[in-house]
Write a protein that holds these residues in place. Structure first.
Motif, short mmCIF file in Angstrom:
data_model
loop_
_atom_site.label_atom_id
_atom_site.label_comp_id
_atom_site.label_asym_id
_atom_site.label_seq_id
_atom_site.Cartn_x
_atom_site.Cartn_y
_atom_site.Cartn_z
N ARG A 200 0.83 -1.17 -0.02
CA ARG A 200 0.17 -0.21 -0.04
C ARG A 200 0.80 1.04 -0.09
NH1 ARG A 200 -2.17 -0.81 4.44
NH2 ARG A 200 -4.32 -1.87 3.63
N LEU A 201 0.58 2.15 -0.94
CA LEU A 201 1.46 3.35 -1.10
C LEU A 201 0.38 4.37 -0.43
CD1 LEU A 201 2.57 3.06 -4.59
CD2 LEU A 201 4.03 2.35 -2.51
N VAL A 202 0.96 5.37 0.59
CA VAL A 202 0.06 6.42 1.12
C VAL A 202 1.04 7.74 0.97
CG1 VAL A 202 -0.82 7.13 3.11
CG2 VAL A 202 -0.85 4.88 2.67
N GLY A 203 0.67 8.77 0.40
CA GLY A 203 1.30 10.03 0.38
C GLY A 203 0.71 10.90 -0.73
N ARG A 204 0.98 12.34 -0.79
CA ARG A 204 0.70 13.27 -1.63
C ARG A 204 -1.05 13.01 -1.80
NH1 ARG A 204 5.21 14.60 -4.91
NH2 ARG A 204 7.01 13.70 -4.35
N GLY A 205 -1.62 12.94 -0.70
CA GLY A 205 -3.00 13.08 -0.75
C GLY A 205 -3.77 11.74 -1.12
N ARG A 206 -2.96 10.66 -1.17
CA ARG A 206 -3.65 9.60 -2.17
C ARG A 206 -3.19 8.44 -1.47
NH1 ARG A 206 -0.17 10.30 -7.55
NH2 ARG A 206 -0.60 12.38 -7.02
N THR A 207 -4.01 7.25 -1.68
CA THR A 207 -3.52 5.92 -1.26
C THR A 207 -3.68 4.84 -2.50
OG1 THR A 207 -4.47 6.23 0.77
CG2 THR A 207 -4.21 4.00 0.31
N HIS A 208 -2.65 4.09 -2.52
CA HIS A 208 -2.71 3.32 -3.88
C HIS A 208 -2.18 1.92 -3.33
CE1 HIS A 208 -1.93 2.40 -8.17
NE2 HIS A 208 -0.76 2.07 -7.75
N THR A 209 -2.80 1.03 -3.97
CA THR A 209 -2.32 -0.53 -3.46
C THR A 209 -1.68 -1.05 -4.92
OG1 THR A 209 -4.76 -1.19 -3.88
CG2 THR A 209 -4.04 -0.67 -1.82
N ALA A 210 -0.84 -2.17 -4.67
CA ALA A 210 -0.32 -2.70 -5.79
C ALA A 210 -0.02 -4.25 -5.48
CB ALA A 210 0.87 -1.99 -6.37
N GLU A 211 -0.16 -5.15 -6.33
CA GLU A 211 0.52 -6.31 -6.13
C GLU A 211 1.82 -6.57 -7.05
OE1 GLU A 211 -2.54 -9.27 -7.04
OE2 GLU A 211 -3.69 -8.89 -5.04
N LEU A 212 2.89 -7.16 -6.35
CA LEU A 212 4.05 -7.19 -7.12
C LEU A 212 4.71 -8.66 -7.13
CD1 LEU A 212 6.00 -4.32 -5.16
CD2 LEU A 212 4.57 -4.01 -6.89
N ASP A 213 5.01 -8.94 -8.29
CA ASP A 213 5.45 -10.39 -8.32
C ASP A 213 6.85 -10.58 -7.75
OD1 ASP A 213 6.36 -12.54 -9.41
OD2 ASP A 213 5.99 -12.17 -11.78
N PRO A 214 6.71 -11.32 -7.19
CA PRO A 214 8.08 -11.61 -6.21
C PRO A 214 9.34 -11.95 -6.96
CG PRO A 214 6.61 -13.26 -5.65
CD PRO A 214 5.75 -12.50 -6.49
N ALA A 215 9.17 -12.47 -8.06
CA ALA A 215 10.11 -12.95 -8.91
C ALA A 215 10.92 -12.01 -9.59
CB ALA A 215 9.78 -13.91 -9.96
N ASP A 216 10.29 -10.80 -9.72
CA ASP A 216 10.99 -9.62 -10.24
C ASP A 216 12.24 -9.16 -9.51
OD1 ASP A 216 9.14 -9.67 -12.42
OD2 ASP A 216 8.06 -8.12 -11.91
N GLY A 217 13.23 -8.58 -10.10
CA GLY A 217 14.22 -8.07 -9.28
C GLY A 217 14.22 -6.63 -9.03
N ASP A 218 13.50 -6.03 -9.77
CA ASP A 218 13.33 -4.22 -9.34
C ASP A 218 12.25 -4.07 -9.86
OD1 ASP A 218 13.79 -1.76 -8.54
OD2 ASP A 218 15.03 -1.31 -10.25
N HIS A 219 11.24 -3.89 -8.82
CA HIS A 219 9.72 -3.22 -9.13
C HIS A 219 9.61 -1.78 -9.35
CE1 HIS A 219 9.79 -7.19 -6.62
NE2 HIS A 219 8.74 -7.54 -7.38
N VAL A 220 8.70 -1.48 -10.48
CA VAL A 220 8.28 -0.18 -10.69
C VAL A 220 6.88 -0.06 -10.65
CG1 VAL A 220 8.25 1.66 -12.24
CG2 VAL A 220 10.29 0.07 -12.28
N VAL A 221 6.46 1.00 -9.34
CA VAL A 221 4.90 1.10 -9.33
C VAL A 221 4.85 2.50 -9.79
CG1 VAL A 221 3.35 1.00 -7.41
CG2 VAL A 221 5.20 -0.43 -7.03
N VAL A 222 3.83 2.49 -10.72
CA VAL A 222 3.20 3.67 -11.06
C VAL A 222 2.01 4.37 -10.28
CG1 VAL A 222 2.47 5.08 -13.11
CG2 VAL A 222 4.08 3.08 -13.47
N CYS A 223 2.14 5.41 -9.73
CA CYS A 223 1.16 5.85 -8.87
C CYS A 223 0.67 7.05 -9.40
CB CYS A 223 1.76 6.36 -7.53
SG CYS A 223 0.74 6.72 -6.11
N ALA A 224 -0.49 6.89 -10.10
CA ALA A 224 -1.04 7.72 -10.96
C ALA A 224 -2.18 8.47 -9.83
CB ALA A 224 -1.91 7.33 -12.04
N PRO A 225 -2.42 9.83 -10.27
CA PRO A 225 -3.69 10.55 -9.65
C PRO A 225 -4.84 9.82 -9.56
CG PRO A 225 -2.91 11.84 -11.43
CD PRO A 225 -1.93 10.51 -11.22
N ASP A 226 -5.87 10.17 -8.66
CA ASP A 226 -7.18 9.62 -8.89
C ASP A 226 -7.92 10.46 -9.62
OD1 ASP A 226 -6.58 7.74 -6.99
OD2 ASP A 226 -7.30 8.92 -5.45
#
Length: 226
Positions: A200-226
């Motif tokens: 769960r990502l919290v900040g900048r007035g927003r809350t965003h959830t994401a599911e990450l593949d544990p096999a990936d080495g470097d995860h990139v999460v795009v947190c778009a505005p609502d």
């Protein structure tokens, strides 16, 4: 089966009989030339509830307020004995507040000396039934892994100072100036190695959830505005 209110009234009537020296029936006030006492429940009052520990449910507690009164000159000595017995024992709690004319009008009798006695009562809550154990107990030791990633905006600009929480645990961290984060001690179930990790990502007035593949080495999460 005797209920909590009925039991409280019956117990007090038995105690009153011993304190007054004569039988004290349960019933509304009456005009009795012989001057016997009666006891009558007036209201139920809340009591302070207590919190249980270890998941146990504490009983529901309340107070039954009862009116003790009698008619005729013989009622006064009986009330004296009841008041003295309650004062000496410290229970039941005595309330000297029966002078309201509206009370006696509602009961249909003239005002008279009387006592209000508060008797504690409780209703025990049933203990929840534990679900049956249908399989042998199995203990497993889960491996721990480290999860690295970055949090970016819609234009791939890094988002700093975003709180990154591992859902279902107390583990959390924050992204640095480059939007990077590292979560240490992420449980890894060898029986389900591909199970996604939920954050769960919290900040900048927003809350965003994401599911990450544990096999990936470097995860990139795009947190778009609502």
């Amino acid at each position: 089966m005797t209920g909590a209110i009925e039991a409280a009234v019956a117990d007090l009537a038995a105690w009153l009989t011993g304190a007054a020296g004569d039988p004290v029936p349960v019933g509304p006030p009456r005009d009795d030339p012989d001057g016997g006492l009666t006891v009558w429940p007036l209201e139920l009052r809340p009591a302070r509830q207590t919190a249980g520990s270890g998941g146990a449910r504490e009983p529901y507690r309340f107070v039954v307020r009862l009116l003790v009164s009698g008619g005729g000159p013989a009622a006064l000595p009986a009330l004296d004995r009841v008041l003295a017995a309650a004062t000496a024992a410290g229970q039941p709690e005595v309330v000297l507040a029966t002078g309201d004319p509206a009370l006696w009008r509602a009961l249909g009798v003239p005002p008279r000396p009387a006592l209000l006695l508060d008797v504690p009562a409780r209703i025990d809550r049933p203990a929840p039934n534990a679900p049956p154990v249908r399989q042998p107990l199995r203990l497993r030791q889960l491996d721990m892994r480290t999860l690295d990633g970055r949090v970016v905006g819609p234009e791939r600009q890094p988002l700093a100072a975003m709180r990154v929480e591992l859902v279902g645990t107390a583990q959390a961290t924050e992204t640095d100036a480059a939007g990077r984060f590292r979560l240490v001690g992420v449980p890894h179930d060898p029986d389900a190695p591909d199970r996604p990790v939920r954050i769960r990502l919290v900040g900048r007035g927003r809350t965003h959830t994401a599911e990450l593949d544990p096999a990936d080495g470097d995860h990139v999460v795009v947190c778009a505005p609502d």
